[in-house]
Design an enzyme around this catalytic site. Structure first.
Site, PDB file in Angstrom:
ATOM      1  N   CYS A  35      -2.717 -11.423   0.519  1.00 39.68           N
ATOM      2  CA  CYS A  35      -3.584 -12.239  -0.239  1.00 39.68           C
ATOM      3  C   CYS A  35      -4.571 -11.386  -1.073  1.00 39.68           C
ATOM      4  O   CYS A  35      -4.745 -10.276  -0.909  1.00 39.68           O
ATOM      5  CB  CYS A  35      -4.369 -13.188   0.612  1.00 39.68           C
ATOM      6  SG  CYS A  35      -5.417 -12.349   1.600  1.00 39.68           S
ATOM      7  N   CYS A  79      -1.664 -12.326  10.747  1.00 44.43           N
ATOM      8  CA  CYS A  79      -1.376 -13.509   9.629  1.00 44.43           C
ATOM      9  C   CYS A  79      -0.051 -12.910   9.048  1.00 44.43           C
ATOM     10  O   CYS A  79       0.524 -14.039   8.229  1.00 44.43           O
ATOM     11  CB  CYS A  79      -2.180 -13.370   8.838  1.00 44.43           C
ATOM     12  SG  CYS A  79      -2.438 -11.834   7.720  1.00 44.43           S
ATOM     13  N   ASP A  88       0.621 -10.602   7.221  1.00 45.27           N
ATOM     14  CA  ASP A  88       0.727  -9.715   5.941  1.00 45.27           C
ATOM     15  C   ASP A  88       0.927  -8.430   6.303  1.00 45.27           C
ATOM     16  O   ASP A  88       0.216  -7.803   7.407  1.00 45.27           O
ATOM     17  CB  ASP A  88      -0.695  -9.736   5.231  1.00 45.27           C
ATOM     18  CG  ASP A  88      -0.664 -11.342   4.470  1.00 45.27           C
ATOM     19  OD1 ASP A  88       0.359 -12.011   4.509  1.00 45.27           O
ATOM     20  OD2 ASP A  88      -1.847 -11.859   4.408  1.00 45.27           O
ATOM     21  N   CYS A 105      -8.983  -9.187   6.947  1.00 46.54           N
ATOM     22  CA  CYS A 105      -8.127  -8.436   5.978  1.00 46.54           C
ATOM     23  C   CYS A 105      -8.697  -7.227   5.989  1.00 46.54           C
ATOM     24  O   CYS A 105      -7.934  -6.098   5.740  1.00 46.54           O
ATOM     25  CB  CYS A 105      -8.151  -9.165   4.493  1.00 46.54           C
ATOM     26  SG  CYS A 105      -7.762 -11.061   4.542  1.00 46.54           S
TER      27      CYS A 105
HETATM   28 FE1  FES Z   1      -3.222 -11.736   5.856  1.00 44.09          FE
HETATM   29 FE2  FES Z   1      -5.675 -11.204   4.410  1.00 44.09          FE
HETATM   30  S1  FES Z   1      -4.593 -13.273   4.917  1.00 44.09           S
HETATM   31  S2  FES Z   1      -4.445  -9.894   5.767  1.00 44.09           S
END
Ligand code: FES
Length: 149
Positions: free
Chosen positions: A75, A50, A52, A119
């Protein structure tokens, strides 16, 4: 005494109700073990599909994880899973910590919505990366001199 952030915290809690469990909301609003670490014995950084990123630092004494901290640009669910995985890892031996998986994190949080389950995987993969770094440094301690943390 009430803090100036209390109304904001209340607003965040309300917006997450029905989506996340109470435990998850608590970890989002009051994340544990946030921050980097001076002189860490292990460090992991992983970027999920994603986009992150999570970073985890470990302090290990006599084979036991005595401290684990994290940072993320992700998030709320990512914050909650980083907070939880570092909590689970603390006090564990390295072999025990290597067995920590996504399900352990989900169980500790009481579940996550389907779209946030990755996540938990990001948090676990980052922990594994930090453990790998610790084990690599144990084999080749001279590499410490080239680390940026
Ligand atoms: Fe990317 Fe949670 S939305 S790790």
């Amino acid at each position: 005494m009430t803090s100036e952030f209390e109304p904001l915290e209340q607003l965040i809690r309300e917006s997450m109700k029905g989506v996340y469990t109470e435990t998850t909301i608590d970890h989002v609003v009051n994340p544990r073990n946030v921050g980097n670490m001076q002189d860490a014995d292990g460090f992991g950084e992983v970027t999920g599909p994603c986009g992150d990123t999570m970073e985890i630092w470990l302090k290990v004494k006599r084979g036991i994880i005595t401290n684990a901290t994290f940072l993320t640009d992700g998030c709320g669910a990512t914050i909650a899973t980083g907070s939880t995985v570092t909590e689970i890892a603390r006090g564990k031996s390295i072999p025990e910590a290597m067995k920590i998986n996504k399900q352990h994190v989900l169980n500790a949080l009481g579940s996550l919505p389907e779209e946030s389950i990755h996540c938990a995987l990001l948090a676990v993969n980052t922990l594994k990366q930090a453990i790998k770094d610790y084990l690599d440094l144990k084999k080749e301690p001279w590499k410490r001199a080239y680390r940026k943390y």
